[in-house]
Design an enzyme around this catalytic site. Structure first.
Site, short mmCIF file in Angstrom:
data_model
loop_
_atom_site.label_atom_id
_atom_site.label_comp_id
_atom_site.label_asym_id
_atom_site.label_seq_id
_atom_site.Cartn_x
_atom_site.Cartn_y
_atom_site.Cartn_z
N SER A 189 -42.70 -12.79 -54.53
CA SER A 189 -42.33 -11.61 -53.31
C SER A 189 -42.69 -10.37 -54.12
O SER A 189 -42.40 -9.74 -55.18
CB SER A 189 -40.07 -11.26 -53.54
N HIS A 221 -43.90 -14.52 -50.81
CA HIS A 221 -43.43 -14.38 -49.92
C HIS A 221 -42.92 -12.60 -49.92
O HIS A 221 -43.18 -12.30 -50.47
CB HIS A 221 -41.74 -14.66 -50.28
N ASP A 250 -41.65 -9.19 -47.65
CA ASP A 250 -40.54 -9.21 -46.51
C ASP A 250 -40.56 -7.80 -45.74
O ASP A 250 -40.89 -6.95 -46.20
CB ASP A 250 -39.73 -7.91 -47.97
N MET A 278 -38.92 -5.41 -43.02
CA MET A 278 -37.90 -4.64 -43.16
C MET A 278 -38.05 -3.75 -42.05
O MET A 278 -38.99 -3.04 -41.95
CB MET A 278 -37.43 -4.20 -44.33
N HIS A 334 -40.09 -13.12 -44.18
CA HIS A 334 -38.47 -12.97 -44.16
C HIS A 334 -38.46 -12.20 -43.60
O HIS A 334 -38.51 -11.13 -44.16
CB HIS A 334 -38.08 -12.71 -46.18
N MET A 354 -35.98 -9.06 -42.52
CA MET A 354 -34.98 -8.35 -42.38
C MET A 354 -35.25 -7.11 -40.73
O MET A 354 -35.41 -6.37 -41.20
CB MET A 354 -35.32 -8.53 -43.71
N ASP A 378 -32.99 -16.27 -52.06
CA ASP A 378 -33.13 -15.27 -52.13
C ASP A 378 -32.81 -14.03 -53.17
O ASP A 378 -31.76 -13.66 -52.25
CB ASP A 378 -33.94 -14.88 -50.85
C1 DX5 Z 1 -34.63 -9.22 -50.52
C2 DX5 Z 1 -35.93 -9.35 -50.40
C3 DX5 Z 1 -36.33 -9.97 -51.55
C4 DX5 Z 1 -36.39 -9.21 -52.75
C5 DX5 Z 1 -36.20 -10.62 -54.25
O1 DX5 Z 1 -33.63 -8.05 -49.49
O2 DX5 Z 1 -34.92 -10.29 -49.71
O3 DX5 Z 1 -37.26 -11.09 -51.42
O4 DX5 Z 1 -37.91 -8.97 -52.71
O5 DX5 Z 1 -36.42 -9.43 -55.29
P1 DX5 Z 1 -35.62 -10.09 -56.36
O6 DX5 Z 1 -36.55 -10.94 -57.33
O7 DX5 Z 1 -36.71 -8.70 -57.37
O8 DX5 Z 1 -34.62 -10.11 -56.38
ZN ZN Z 2 -36.96 -12.13 -49.25
#
Ligand code: DX5
Ligand code: ZN
Length: 345
Positions: free
Chosen positions: A24, A49, A51, A53, A82, A84, A192
């Site tokens: 990520s 990955h 993220d 948001m 991913h 969100m 995750d």
């Molecule tokens: C959080 C994300 C994760 C995040 C994980 O909302 O979905 O993918 O980047 O980061 P770490 O490994 O630092 O928990």
């Molecule tokens: Zn994520």
């Protein structure tokens, strides 16, 4: 869609274990993401990955499809998105267009999920549902046949660098596996949040397929490649001791021969295997030459499903083998009568 794929060493990594690391880039230097992607690839991560948001589903904002599209040409690694965001359906075409290889969104969103999952599948990508720590796995059960991925969140989504919730995973990992169990191959459990060298062994021991690792890869002064290898190795060790009776896990990329049969018998077996999601490679092998002058075909399957395939299709394989023997004998008999009847020279 045009996609420039650089050759990558990660596509075929026979010898590596079962667990996959998805890096990520949330905690990378967002001012230089292309460099982060390059580093992640050089470090040997299996996937990227991403993220996304929207500041609404989670109290944070990151980037969108346009940014992903711009990064697409920078690496040959698969992109796991991913989302969100509250309304993934509204943007799904853009994420498909951007070249995501899998798209996972949250089961907690208000809108309908089925059309979004179908759109992802129709686009030829893997579809996933993610669940927050407080959401039961049962929430994804109604969509079991529409999903390829279940992402278990082991932190509250929104930020990297939070603490791993071990109890959440202990409870949910077997349930998620169960939801995906209708298929023999291809369903993935992703974990995750808070995955690092301290927690990777447990994550592996609980049978997770993909470990999403964010902040642990971007810690100052740490060698990212070593971190990836360490986390993968620890996860595989967990698999070995907890799930695999001490045997090393099967490398994900390894394929093995499952049957060697004349063409039409091989095709029948292939159809049955593919019907339960097992990818089959059918090769004109170096098997025995049949009375019709054509060699047997080899059916190759992933080593990870070999035992399950033997259990389920062993009897069919035997029956087809016996049928093939009879077919050969008959052909030989026919050829013999044919030769008998042919006029003497
Ligand atoms: C959080 C994300 C994760 C995040 C994980 O909302 O979905 O993918 O980047 O980061 P770490 O490994 O630092 O928990
Ligand atoms: Zn994520």
């Amino acid at each position: 869609m045009t996609r420039r794929r650089k050759p990558t060493t990660s596509g075929v990594r026979v010898g590596a274990g079962r667990a996959r690391v998805a890096a990520s880039i949330l905690d990378a230097d967002l001012g230089n993401l292309a460099n982060a992607i390059r580093r992640v690839e050089a470090a040997g991560a299996d996937r990227v990955h991403l993220d996304v948001m929207d500041g609404h589903f989670v109290p944070n904002l990151t980037f969108g499809a346009k940014m992903i599209k711009a990064l697409r040409s920078r690496t040959g690694l698969p992109f796991d998105a991913h989302l969100m965001i509250s309304d993934p359906g509204r943007y799904i075409d853009e994420f498909l267009e951007a070249g995501c290889d899998s798209i996972t969104f949250h089961v907690e969103i208000d809108g309908p999920k089925e059309p979004v999952l179908r759109a992802i599948r129709a686009g030829g990508r893997a579809a996933g549902l993610a669940i927050r720590p407080g959401t039961p796995v049962d929430a994804v059960r109604p969509y079991a046949r529409l999903i390829d991925i279940i992402t278990i969140m082991t932190v509250e989504p929104g930020f990297g660098g939070q603490e791993f919730m071990a109890d959440v995973l202990r409870e949910k990992a077997p349930q998620a596996r169960d939801v995906l169990s209708y298929r023999m191959f291809g369903g993935e459990v992703h974990v995750d949040g808070g995955v690092n060298r301290e927690t990777a062994e447990l994550v592996g021991a609980l049978g997770s397929d993909v470990l999403v690792v964010g902040s642990a890869l971007f810690l100052r002064g740490r060698d990212m490649g070593r971190e990836v290898r360490l986390i993968r190795a620890l996860a595989d060790e967990g698999v070995q001791y907890a799930l695999n009776d001490g045997k090393p896990p099967q490398p994900s990329g390894k394929i093995v021969g499952f049957a060697s049969l004349p063409r039409r018998f091989a095709e029948e077996l292939r159809t049955e295997l593919e019907a339960v999601g097992v990818p089959v490679i059918m090769l004109r092998g170096d098997g025995q030459i049949n009375p019709d002058g054509v060699r047997d075909y080899e059916l190759m399957i992933p080593a990870t499903v070999e035992d399950a395939a033997i259990e389920r299709f062993g009897p069919l394989r035997e029956r087809l083998g016996a049928d093939a023997d009879r077919w050969r004998e008959e052909l030989l008999r026919e050829q013999a009568t044919h030769t008998d009847r042919s006029p003497a020279p």
